[in-house]
Design a protein around this motif. Structure first.
Motif, short mmCIF file in Angstrom:
data_model
loop_
_atom_site.label_atom_id
_atom_site.label_comp_id
_atom_site.label_asym_id
_atom_site.label_seq_id
_atom_site.Cartn_x
_atom_site.Cartn_y
_atom_site.Cartn_z
N ASP A 75 0.81 -1.22 0.00
CA ASP A 75 0.00 0.00 0.00
C ASP A 75 0.84 1.27 0.00
OD1 ASP A 75 -2.14 -1.71 0.11
OD2 ASP A 75 -2.42 -1.51 2.29
N THR A 76 1.94 1.25 0.77
CA THR A 76 2.74 2.47 0.91
C THR A 76 3.80 2.60 -0.18
OG1 THR A 76 2.44 2.36 3.31
CG2 THR A 76 4.20 3.79 2.50
N GLU A 93 12.07 3.63 1.12
CA GLU A 93 11.90 2.24 1.52
C GLU A 93 13.14 1.62 2.15
OE1 GLU A 93 12.26 2.25 -3.10
OE2 GLU A 93 11.26 3.41 -1.53
N ALA A 94 14.32 2.19 1.86
CA ALA A 94 15.54 1.64 2.46
C ALA A 94 15.56 1.83 3.97
CB ALA A 94 16.77 2.32 1.83
N TRP A 142 8.17 5.29 12.92
CA TRP A 142 8.20 6.64 12.34
C TRP A 142 8.41 6.58 10.83
CZ3 TRP A 142 12.36 8.54 9.61
CH2 TRP A 142 12.23 9.87 9.17
N SER A 143 9.32 5.73 10.36
CA SER A 143 9.63 5.67 8.93
C SER A 143 8.42 5.24 8.11
CB SER A 143 10.80 4.71 8.68
OG SER A 143 10.43 3.37 9.00
N VAL A 144 7.61 4.34 8.66
CA VAL A 144 6.41 3.90 7.94
C VAL A 144 5.36 5.01 7.92
CG1 VAL A 144 4.49 2.26 7.94
CG2 VAL A 144 6.81 1.46 8.40
N GLN A 145 5.19 5.66 9.08
CA GLN A 145 4.20 6.73 9.16
C GLN A 145 4.58 7.92 8.28
OE1 GLN A 145 3.65 8.34 13.08
NE2 GLN A 145 1.68 9.26 12.58
#
Length: 449
Positions: A336-337, A427-428, A419-422
């Motif tokens: 999705d992201t 993507e790394a 945090w990185s997903v939000q």
């Protein structure tokens, strides 16, 4: 397990990242002449231990492989069985529930009846359930039940394998066997999703993923049956007693049948082997059967009500729960992201898998190193022949040494991953943080337990 006792972690030592000591600083006992050292901890040779390590590595692939090879199939299964993703996620929940139940039943039974027969039973359960999953075409209820049975068979293997390591290795050397074993076994964590994706993409169906598990389970069942000797100290002591009955490997049984035409064997005296560490023993002789008493598997539940032990279990269970949450959410997050396809989603599991491999290897080194440093700090002399008496050794301090630092790094990596997903970072970033979670979470879980 008979050798792995619940520990009370009231203290932690210095940082594990201190400079390693020279070998001359670690106090290790030479083969002593006193009565205690006259009885070796185990009679298994290095060659035997190498064989056992190879077999244990193969058996320990069952739990991570059956758990992770299934994850990329979630959208495909939901579409095939005409149910929602939430309904398919319920099969994962059921799998985790049986992961908790299985060691209570089979690990306890392995102390009473031996490691070999219980490993054979659990692998048979895992293989038969995989066969049922491969043949199931339309029933969601059958999928749900068989995933529970598959977990019941696969999830006890890790606990039994730890018991085997405790059987054949004195406390000061267990990390040397457990580290490589766990490092290699954790390879299934990163390979499982990739195999699942490749098989599903190549065949366009989920059935061959379960057929692959059938082939794997049958192969390991054959390997255990022919190659793994009985090691349970409550049954065969330190290994000096010749295995009888279910303790014999299939190869031993084959050799015995080929010798049946020879002259009748001489009647041997009844031998008694007593494990002085555990205070347990058994009498075995020609025409006699050992009597075993099955321990109550629910007795382990009492550990949950010991304050210090409950804290340790919470510290181990929390990262494990987080691991399952992260693994289950990966398909949705990267689809999705980041708009990954099925193959890319499978490959995204590799970074975390490499972390578990590195973490497992690091864990073994840290265990033996922390043990030596703790022994040196209290002036204890390590007995590698008969093994140390852990009643007089602060094993909890040795295992928990430096765990604060691992926990801090682990929590920081977990916060960064969220945090990185939000924030929809590159993507790394989440991929690297996945690996950090496994490197610093894995050794922390294993070292303090």
């Amino acid at each position: 397990m008979s050798e792995i006792k619940p520990t009370v972690h009231s203290h932690t030592g210095e940082a594990i990242f201190a400079a390693p000591l020279a070998e001359t600083d670690a106090q290790e006992a030479e083969p002593a002449t006193n009565a205690r050292s006259a009885v070796p901890y185990t009679t298994f040779t290095k060659a035997h231990k190498c064989l056992i390590t190879v077999i244990l590595t193969s058996t320990m692939l069952a739990s991570p492989l059956t758990a992770t090879i299934y994850l990329p199939l979630l959208p495909l299964l939901a579409k095939h069985f005409h149910v929602s993703i939430q309904a398919i996620n319920l099969t994962i929940t059921l799998y985790i529930i049986f992961q908790a139940i299985s060691p209570l039943l089979f690990a306890t039974a392995s102390d009473s009846f031996g490691r070999r027969p219980i490993l054979l039973v659990t692998y048979a359960l895992c293989t038969v359930s995989s066969l049922g999953l491969a043949l199931n075409k339309s029933s969601y209820a059958v999928l749900l039940v068989l995933r529970g049975v598959q977990s019941l068979g696969a999830s006890a293997v890790l606990a039994i394998a730890y018991g085997v390591i405790a059987d054949v290795c004195p406390p000061a050397e267990r990390g040397g066997m457990q580290g490589p074993t766990m490092g290699a076994a954790n390879l299934a964590v990163c390979l499982g999703p990739v195999i699942g994706c490749l098989v599903a993409l190549g065949t366009g169906s989920y059935e061959w993923v379960f057929w692959a598990l059938v082939i794997f389970g049958g192969g390991v069942l054959f390997l255990v049956g022919f190659g793994l000797p009985e090691t349970a100290r409550s049954v065969f002591g330190n290994g000096s007693m010749e295995a009888t009955g279910r303790g014999k490997t299939w190869w031993n049984l084959f050799q015995a049948r080929s010798k049946m035409k020879r002259a009748a064997t001489e009647i041997e005296n009844v031998n008694e082997v007593v494990d002085e560490k555990n205070g347990c023993g058994t009498k075995v002789g020609p025409g006699m059967k050992a009597k075993f008493k099955m321990a109550n598997p629910m007795a382990a539940i009492r550990i949950l009500f010991w304050k210090d032990a409950a804290l340790v279990l919470w510290m181990a269970g929390s990262p494990y729960a987080v691991w399952h949450a992260v693994q289950t959410s990966i398909p949705s997050i990267y689809a999705d992201t980041y708009h990954f396809n099925e193959l890319q989603i499978g490959l995204s599991y590799l970074t975390g898998g490499f972390g578990t491999v590195n973490g497992g290897y690091l864990n073994g080194k840290l265990m033996d190193w922390n043990y030596k440093i703790t022994a040196r700090s209290i002036g204890h002399t390590i007995d590698k022949v008969s093994g140390d008496d852990l009643n007089n050794f602060p094993i909890e301090c040795a295992k928990a040494r430096g765990s604060y630092y691992l926990l801090v790094i682990y929590i920081a990596a977990l916060a960064g991953y969220g945090w990185s997903v939000q924030a929809r970072a590159h993507e790394a970033v989440p991929l690297i943080l996945q690996e950090s979670l496994e490197i610093f979470g894995g050794p922390d879980i294993k070292t303090i337990n």
